[in-house]
Design an enzyme around this catalytic site. Structure first.
Site, PDB file in Angstrom:
ATOM      1  N   HIS A  88      17.182 -68.381 -21.601  1.00 56.17           N
ATOM      2  CA  HIS A  88      16.211 -69.475 -21.536  1.00 56.17           C
ATOM      3  C   HIS A  88      15.308 -69.328 -20.306  1.00 56.17           C
ATOM      4  O   HIS A  88      15.395 -70.142 -19.379  1.00 56.17           O
ATOM      5  CB  HIS A  88      16.942 -70.819 -21.458  1.00 56.17           C
ATOM      6  CG  HIS A  88      17.890 -71.093 -22.584  1.00 56.17           C
ATOM      7  ND1 HIS A  88      18.885 -72.049 -22.510  1.00 56.17           N
ATOM      8  CD2 HIS A  88      17.985 -70.552 -23.831  1.00 56.17           C
ATOM      9  CE1 HIS A  88      19.562 -72.078 -23.649  1.00 56.17           C
ATOM     10  NE2 HIS A  88      19.043 -71.180 -24.467  1.00 56.17           N
ATOM     11  N   HIS A 137      20.105 -63.124 -25.458  1.00 51.98           N
ATOM     12  CA  HIS A 137      19.360 -64.373 -25.606  1.00 51.98           C
ATOM     13  C   HIS A 137      19.489 -65.184 -24.320  1.00 51.98           C
ATOM     14  O   HIS A 137      20.575 -65.293 -23.770  1.00 51.98           O
ATOM     15  CB  HIS A 137      19.909 -65.165 -26.794  1.00 51.98           C
ATOM     16  CG  HIS A 137      19.421 -66.579 -26.839  1.00 51.98           C
ATOM     17  ND1 HIS A 137      18.099 -66.901 -27.031  1.00 51.98           N
ATOM     18  CD2 HIS A 137      20.069 -67.759 -26.683  1.00 51.98           C
ATOM     19  CE1 HIS A 137      17.961 -68.213 -27.014  1.00 51.98           C
ATOM     20  NE2 HIS A 137      19.143 -68.764 -26.777  1.00 51.98           N
ATOM     21  N   HIS A 141      12.485 -73.136 -26.527  1.00 56.14           N
ATOM     22  CA  HIS A 141      13.911 -72.812 -26.359  1.00 56.14           C
ATOM     23  C   HIS A 141      14.157 -71.592 -25.467  1.00 56.14           C
ATOM     24  O   HIS A 141      14.843 -71.709 -24.461  1.00 56.14           O
ATOM     25  CB  HIS A 141      14.556 -72.620 -27.743  1.00 56.14           C
ATOM     26  CG  HIS A 141      16.025 -72.364 -27.698  1.00 56.14           C
ATOM     27  ND1 HIS A 141      16.930 -72.972 -28.523  1.00 56.14           N
ATOM     28  CD2 HIS A 141      16.771 -71.532 -26.912  1.00 56.14           C
ATOM     29  CE1 HIS A 141      18.155 -72.567 -28.244  1.00 56.14           C
ATOM     30  NE2 HIS A 141      18.078 -71.682 -27.277  1.00 56.14           N
ATOM     31  N   GLU A 200       1.617 -54.302 -16.030  1.00 56.34           N
ATOM     32  CA  GLU A 200       2.888 -53.755 -16.517  1.00 56.34           C
ATOM     33  C   GLU A 200       3.146 -54.124 -17.978  1.00 56.34           C
ATOM     34  O   GLU A 200       3.900 -53.433 -18.669  1.00 56.34           O
ATOM     35  CB  GLU A 200       4.061 -54.308 -15.699  1.00 56.34           C
ATOM     36  CG  GLU A 200       4.160 -53.770 -14.289  1.00 56.34           C
ATOM     37  CD  GLU A 200       4.361 -52.271 -14.279  1.00 56.34           C
ATOM     38  OE1 GLU A 200       3.401 -51.578 -13.887  1.00 56.34           O
ATOM     39  OE2 GLU A 200       5.426 -51.809 -14.687  1.00 56.34           O
ATOM     40  N   GLU A 239      25.594 -68.343 -31.794  1.00 51.60           N
ATOM     41  CA  GLU A 239      24.435 -67.516 -32.168  1.00 51.60           C
ATOM     42  C   GLU A 239      24.844 -66.121 -32.657  1.00 51.60           C
ATOM     43  O   GLU A 239      23.973 -65.299 -32.935  1.00 51.60           O
ATOM     44  CB  GLU A 239      23.471 -67.363 -30.976  1.00 51.60           C
ATOM     45  CG  GLU A 239      22.931 -68.653 -30.388  1.00 51.60           C
ATOM     46  CD  GLU A 239      21.875 -69.336 -31.256  1.00 51.60           C
ATOM     47  OE1 GLU A 239      21.533 -68.784 -32.314  1.00 51.60           O
ATOM     48  OE2 GLU A 239      21.424 -70.424 -30.875  1.00 51.60           O
TER      49      GLU A 239
HETATM   50  O1  2HA Z   1      24.644 -70.378 -26.317  1.00 49.78           O
HETATM   51  O2  2HA Z   1      21.672 -70.673 -25.809  1.00 49.78           O
HETATM   52  O3  2HA Z   1      20.898 -71.086 -28.286  1.00 49.78           O
HETATM   53  C1  2HA Z   1      23.836 -71.483 -26.099  1.00 49.78           C
HETATM   54  C2  2HA Z   1      22.459 -71.207 -26.549  1.00 49.78           C
HETATM   55  C3  2HA Z   1      22.121 -71.566 -27.917  1.00 49.78           C
HETATM   56 ZN    ZN Z   2      19.623 -70.735 -26.398  1.00 47.35          ZN
END
Ligand code: 2HA
Ligand code: ZN
Length: 271
Positions: A142, A140, A211, A170, A117
């Site tokens: 999840h 980034h 995602h 908040e 990424e």
């Molecule tokens: O690095 O999260 O989006 C693994 C991920 C890809």
């Molecule tokens: Zn990811």
């Protein structure tokens, strides 16, 4: 000169990846972080540029990022393992003057490379850096409830933002500019990188439906704080879904933004 492994930058990356893993957001190799480090700080550990090897960037970095240094999580690496072996799971790279190569100064000890990424991160860095030259972090991850919430709502950032603002007082204070929302897309592509960067022109947070989420900030604390506030609010939303009696009234959301002198994303409240 002390070793880069003992720098505050590596320590911060170790602490935040361990923390995010404990939140349950970064299963297996999920998640990635890039941290732009100013040359003056790099020089404290590397008096001159001595590169271990070159890694093709995989795209051409924007001019404003050329010659910049980034500490980046490695591809295929697990957040839970960073703290135990930062030199294998992280790498410090310098973007070449033509923007096409990343020169490795430290890390990726097993011959690895940065997250797949990274091109998407650099596109977002370029946008945020031009808006705010103090921006240093793209993060980034999840987060579970944020992904659940995205699955339960239309991919409309005004609706998504409204639900958040009206679930937790908040929320409007922490992200008055709202949350950008992308539909389900194929990750690791230029398309999703460009779409994320486009949203980053208006927002410091962008969700990827089905995602995860991207956050930007001047510090690890800012980027993480944005993401954890979205996630906490998404948890509140999901746990109360279908049962809410006391939704936050519009005038309280507006009152909070006025109290803190914040410019709210338009078209979210009162329509
Ligand atoms: O690095 O999260 O989006 C693994 C991920 C890809
Ligand atoms: Zn990811």
């Amino acid at each position: 000169m002390s070793d880069f492994i003992h720098s505050k930058f590596v320590q911060e990356m170790c602490d935040i990846t361990a923390n995010m893993y404990r939140q349950g957001w970064d299963e297996r190799n999920g998640g990635n972080i890039s941290y732009m480090i100013d040359e003056e700080f790099v020089r404290e550990y590397f008096p001159e540029d001595k590169f271990i090897r070159d890694i093709p960037a995989g795209f051409v970095a924007h001019e404003c990022l050329r010659g910049k240094y980034f500490l980046v999580t490695g591809t295929g690496k697990y957040f839970k393992n960073v703290k135990g072996d930062p030199e294998t799971n992280l790498g410090l790279v310098k973007i070449s003057e033509d923007g096409e190569t990343a020169h490795l100064l430290w890390g990726y000890k097993d011959g690895g490379r940065f997250t797949s990424e990274f091109p998407a991160h650099l596109m977002s860095h370029a946008v945020r850096y031009q808006i705010n030259p103090k921006n240093r972090i793209i993060m980034h991850t999840h987060p579970t409830y944020t992904i659940c919430m995205g699955a339960c709502l239309p991919t409309d950032e005004k609706i998504f933002t409204r639900k958040l603002w009206k679930s937790n007082t908040e929320a409007v204070v922490v992200f008055p500019e709202g949350v950008g929302v992308l539909p389900c897309m194929i990750c690791g592509t230029t398309e999703i990188g460009e779409a994320t960067a486009e949203k980053m022109k208006q927002h410091r947070i962008v969700t990827w439906t089905n995602h995860g989420i991207y956050g930007a900030g001047e510090t690890i604390d800012e980027a993480f704080g944005l993401i954890e506030t979205v996630e906490k609010t998404a948890q509140i939303y999901m746990l109360t879904l279908g049962h809410v009696v006391n939704e936050i009234p519009d005038e309280v959301v507006i009152g909070l933004a006025k109290l803190w002198n914040l410019k709210m994303m338009e078209g979210v409240i009162g329509e």
